[in-house]
Design a protein around this motif. Structure first.
Motif, PDB file in Angstrom:
ATOM      1  N   LEU A  58       1.013  -1.231   0.015  1.00  0.00           N
ATOM      2  CA  LEU A  58       0.101   0.101  -0.096  1.00  0.00           C
ATOM      3  C   LEU A  58       0.782   1.290  -0.088  1.00  0.00           C
ATOM      4  O   LEU A  58       0.595   2.266  -0.429  1.00  0.00           O
ATOM      5  CB  LEU A  58      -0.835   0.075   1.156  1.00  0.00           C
ATOM      6  CG  LEU A  58      -1.919  -1.072   1.325  1.00  0.00           C
ATOM      7  CD1 LEU A  58      -2.770  -1.079   2.518  1.00  0.00           C
ATOM      8  CD2 LEU A  58      -2.858  -0.706   0.073  1.00  0.00           C
ATOM      9  N   ALA A  59       1.793   1.316   0.543  1.00  0.00           N
ATOM     10  CA  ALA A  59       2.734   2.425   0.758  1.00  0.00           C
ATOM     11  C   ALA A  59       3.373   2.516  -0.573  1.00  0.00           C
ATOM     12  O   ALA A  59       3.550   3.583  -1.020  1.00  0.00           O
ATOM     13  CB  ALA A  59       4.039   2.440   1.792  1.00  0.00           C
ATOM     14  N   TYR A  60       3.970   1.313  -1.193  1.00  0.00           N
ATOM     15  CA  TYR A  60       4.434   1.512  -2.537  1.00  0.00           C
ATOM     16  C   TYR A  60       3.706   1.961  -3.574  1.00  0.00           C
ATOM     17  O   TYR A  60       3.906   2.836  -4.318  1.00  0.00           O
ATOM     18  CB  TYR A  60       4.939   0.121  -3.092  1.00  0.00           C
ATOM     19  CG  TYR A  60       5.369  -0.224  -4.353  1.00  0.00           C
ATOM     20  CD1 TYR A  60       6.328   0.339  -4.946  1.00  0.00           C
ATOM     21  CD2 TYR A  60       4.277  -0.783  -5.249  1.00  0.00           C
ATOM     22  CE1 TYR A  60       6.723   0.300  -6.225  1.00  0.00           C
ATOM     23  CE2 TYR A  60       4.775  -0.763  -6.557  1.00  0.00           C
ATOM     24  CZ  TYR A  60       5.950  -0.551  -6.913  1.00  0.00           C
ATOM     25  OH  TYR A  60       6.043  -0.473  -8.388  1.00  0.00           O
ATOM     26  N   ALA A  61       2.382   1.419  -3.550  1.00  0.00           N
ATOM     27  CA  ALA A  61       1.286   1.738  -4.527  1.00  0.00           C
ATOM     28  C   ALA A  61       0.965   3.058  -4.433  1.00  0.00           C
ATOM     29  O   ALA A  61       0.639   4.165  -5.344  1.00  0.00           O
ATOM     30  CB  ALA A  61       0.172   0.928  -4.562  1.00  0.00           C
ATOM     31  N   LYS A  62       0.965   3.938  -3.075  1.00  0.00           N
ATOM     32  CA  LYS A  62       0.459   5.007  -2.927  1.00  0.00           C
ATOM     33  C   LYS A  62       1.599   6.135  -3.465  1.00  0.00           C
ATOM     34  O   LYS A  62       1.295   7.186  -4.315  1.00  0.00           O
ATOM     35  CB  LYS A  62       0.362   5.599  -1.334  1.00  0.00           C
ATOM     36  CG  LYS A  62      -0.823   5.136  -0.873  1.00  0.00           C
ATOM     37  CD  LYS A  62      -1.038   5.248   0.562  1.00  0.00           C
ATOM     38  CE  LYS A  62      -2.091   4.760   1.189  1.00  0.00           C
ATOM     39  NZ  LYS A  62      -2.246   5.165   2.719  1.00  0.00           N
ATOM     40  N   ALA A  63       2.951   5.566  -3.398  1.00  0.00           N
ATOM     41  CA  ALA A  63       4.167   6.471  -3.785  1.00  0.00           C
ATOM     42  C   ALA A  63       4.156   6.427  -5.156  1.00  0.00           C
ATOM     43  O   ALA A  63       4.099   7.702  -5.865  1.00  0.00           O
ATOM     44  CB  ALA A  63       5.266   5.961  -3.160  1.00  0.00           C
ATOM     45  N   GLU A  64       3.954   5.419  -5.778  1.00  0.00           N
ATOM     46  CA  GLU A  64       3.864   5.277  -7.206  1.00  0.00           C
ATOM     47  C   GLU A  64       2.689   5.858  -7.840  1.00  0.00           C
ATOM     48  O   GLU A  64       3.113   6.801  -8.904  1.00  0.00           O
ATOM     49  CB  GLU A  64       3.989   3.742  -7.801  1.00  0.00           C
ATOM     50  CG  GLU A  64       5.129   2.946  -7.461  1.00  0.00           C
ATOM     51  CD  GLU A  64       6.316   3.556  -8.482  1.00  0.00           C
ATOM     52  OE1 GLU A  64       6.098   3.557  -9.554  1.00  0.00           O
ATOM     53  OE2 GLU A  64       7.230   3.845  -7.774  1.00  0.00           O
ATOM     54  N   SER A  65       1.536   5.883  -7.272  1.00  0.00           N
ATOM     55  CA  SER A  65       0.402   6.472  -8.142  1.00  0.00           C
ATOM     56  C   SER A  65       0.852   8.174  -7.947  1.00  0.00           C
ATOM     57  O   SER A  65       0.442   8.740  -8.823  1.00  0.00           O
ATOM     58  CB  SER A  65      -0.945   6.303  -7.182  1.00  0.00           C
ATOM     59  OG  SER A  65      -0.849   4.736  -7.077  1.00  0.00           O
ATOM     60  N   ASP A  66       1.162   8.445  -6.722  1.00  0.00           N
ATOM     61  CA  ASP A  66       1.480   9.821  -6.589  1.00  0.00           C
ATOM     62  C   ASP A  66       2.415  10.408  -7.673  1.00  0.00           C
ATOM     63  O   ASP A  66       2.313  11.544  -8.325  1.00  0.00           O
ATOM     64  CB  ASP A  66       2.055  10.230  -5.171  1.00  0.00           C
ATOM     65  CG  ASP A  66       2.217  11.738  -4.841  1.00  0.00           C
ATOM     66  OD1 ASP A  66       1.268  12.471  -5.164  1.00  0.00           O
ATOM     67  OD2 ASP A  66       3.181  12.071  -4.563  1.00  0.00           O
ATOM     68  N   SER A  67       3.486   9.601  -7.726  1.00  0.00           N
ATOM     69  CA  SER A  67       4.639   9.990  -8.838  1.00  0.00           C
ATOM     70  C   SER A  67       3.954   9.847 -10.190  1.00  0.00           C
ATOM     71  O   SER A  67       4.493  10.712 -10.875  1.00  0.00           O
ATOM     72  CB  SER A  67       5.817   9.095  -8.630  1.00  0.00           C
ATOM     73  OG  SER A  67       5.528   7.874  -9.233  1.00  0.00           O
ATOM     74  N   LEU A  68       3.020   9.266 -10.534  1.00  0.00           N
ATOM     75  CA  LEU A  68       2.437   9.240 -11.942  1.00  0.00           C
ATOM     76  C   LEU A  68       1.369  10.295 -11.997  1.00  0.00           C
ATOM     77  O   LEU A  68       0.489  10.239 -13.072  1.00  0.00           O
ATOM     78  CB  LEU A  68       1.786   7.687 -12.067  1.00  0.00           C
ATOM     79  CG  LEU A  68       3.095   6.650 -12.350  1.00  0.00           C
ATOM     80  CD1 LEU A  68       2.227   5.261 -12.190  1.00  0.00           C
ATOM     81  CD2 LEU A  68       3.828   7.022 -13.569  1.00  0.00           C
ATOM     82  N   GLY A  69       1.029  11.038 -10.804  1.00  0.00           N
ATOM     83  CA  GLY A  69      -0.014  12.122 -10.803  1.00  0.00           C
ATOM     84  C   GLY A  69      -1.518  11.544 -10.776  1.00  0.00           C
ATOM     85  O   GLY A  69      -2.517  11.995 -11.035  1.00  0.00           O
ATOM     86  N   TYR A  70      -1.580  10.625  -9.668  1.00  0.00           N
ATOM     87  CA  TYR A  70      -2.716  10.080  -9.356  1.00  0.00           C
ATOM     88  C   TYR A  70      -2.932   9.962  -7.922  1.00  0.00           C
ATOM     89  O   TYR A  70      -2.101  10.122  -7.222  1.00  0.00           O
ATOM     90  CB  TYR A  70      -3.113   8.508  -9.611  1.00  0.00           C
ATOM     91  CG  TYR A  70      -3.063   8.322 -11.319  1.00  0.00           C
ATOM     92  CD1 TYR A  70      -4.355   8.146 -11.958  1.00  0.00           C
ATOM     93  CD2 TYR A  70      -2.043   8.088 -12.030  1.00  0.00           C
ATOM     94  CE1 TYR A  70      -4.533   8.171 -13.276  1.00  0.00           C
ATOM     95  CE2 TYR A  70      -2.011   7.972 -13.570  1.00  0.00           C
ATOM     96  CZ  TYR A  70      -3.283   8.032 -13.971  1.00  0.00           C
ATOM     97  OH  TYR A  70      -3.340   7.760 -15.573  1.00  0.00           O
ATOM     98  N   ASP A  71      -4.111  10.352  -7.505  1.00  0.00           N
ATOM     99  CA  ASP A  71      -4.427  10.023  -5.797  1.00  0.00           C
ATOM    100  C   ASP A  71      -5.134   8.718  -5.651  1.00  0.00           C
ATOM    101  O   ASP A  71      -6.192   8.247  -6.389  1.00  0.00           O
ATOM    102  CB  ASP A  71      -5.716  11.167  -5.528  1.00  0.00           C
ATOM    103  CG  ASP A  71      -5.211  12.671  -5.246  1.00  0.00           C
ATOM    104  OD1 ASP A  71      -3.938  12.549  -4.843  1.00  0.00           O
ATOM    105  OD2 ASP A  71      -5.731  13.601  -5.687  1.00  0.00           O
ATOM    106  N   MET A  72      -4.391   7.854  -5.054  1.00  0.00           N
ATOM    107  CA  MET A  72      -5.033   6.539  -4.634  1.00  0.00           C
ATOM    108  C   MET A  72      -5.797   6.772  -3.778  1.00  0.00           C
ATOM    109  O   MET A  72      -5.683   7.194  -2.456  1.00  0.00           O
ATOM    110  CB  MET A  72      -3.509   5.716  -4.150  1.00  0.00           C
ATOM    111  CG  MET A  72      -4.008   4.291  -4.178  1.00  0.00           C
ATOM    112  SD  MET A  72      -2.643   3.262  -3.664  1.00  0.00           S
ATOM    113  CE  MET A  72      -3.659   1.952  -2.760  1.00  0.00           C
ATOM    114  N   THR A  73      -6.952   6.283  -4.041  1.00  0.00           N
ATOM    115  CA  THR A  73      -8.130   6.185  -2.840  1.00  0.00           C
ATOM    116  C   THR A  73      -8.794   4.697  -2.489  1.00  0.00           C
ATOM    117  O   THR A  73      -9.417   4.600  -1.609  1.00  0.00           O
ATOM    118  CB  THR A  73      -9.350   6.846  -3.503  1.00  0.00           C
ATOM    119  OG1 THR A  73      -9.783   6.181  -4.750  1.00  0.00           O
ATOM    120  CG2 THR A  73      -9.021   8.296  -4.031  1.00  0.00           C
TER     121      THR A  73
END
Length: 170
Positions: free
Chosen positions: A88-103
């Motif tokens: 979850l921490a990895y996915a949040k960071a990756e999503s953020d770096s790609l310009g997405y808000d993980m919800t």
């Protein structure tokens, strides 16, 4: 006697400072209260759902496993809490770096293909996909903004859990 007074005073000051500066329970400190999430079901409801799956789906799913020489297919997947929290921490960071808000996350059922090796060939798996929305700026030229639902994000999904027990304990 004067040294003893300083020692006692030092212990009192140390105790007071420890009380105020050492971390306590995070929820207490921040005023957070743990609330039962929406969608939590009872153990008996989970057993009923599992029984229904067994009654209506097990024979169809296990027939594919029998073609591979196994008696039954996996019907659950296990990931340790450490793996889930790390993902979850990895996915949040990756999503953020790609310009997405993980919800949130979505869990998919899948089937390994013919190239997965004999141990997994044509058998079931489950994988977790992050969901969310593209980040947008606060200002907009449009008066009407069409709000889209959460979509699967282009962040690598989590797979490779271990097959779990074949049925929820009754």
């Amino acid at each position: 006697m004067r040294k003893l007074t300083y020692i006692i005073l030092g212990f009192i000051i140390g105790a007071v400072l420890t009380y105020y500066f050492c971390p306590r329970h995070v929820g207490e400190e921040m005023g957070l209260k743990i609330v039962k999430p929406k969608g939590v079901i009872t153990v008996n409801e989970a057993k009923e759902l599992n029984k229904n799956w067994t009654d209506f789906r097990k024979s169809a799913v296990d027939s594919a496993a029998k073609k591979q020489g196994r008696n039954q297919d996996d019907r659950s997947t296990y990931w340790s809490l450490d793996v889930i929290e790390n993902y979850l921490a990895y996915a949040k960071a990756e999503s953020d770096s790609l310009g997405y808000d993980m919800t949130g996350i979505r869990i998919y059922l899948g089937v390994y293909g013919k190239n997965a090796g004999q141990a997994k060939k044509d058998l079931s798996t489950m994988f977790i996909v992050p969901t969310g929305k593209k980040k947008t700026s606060e200002a907009s030229m449009s008066l009407f903004y069409a709000q889209k639902g959460d979509e699967d994000l282009p962040t690598d999904p989590l797979n490779d859990g271990t097959g779990g027990p074949n049925g929820y304990p009754q």
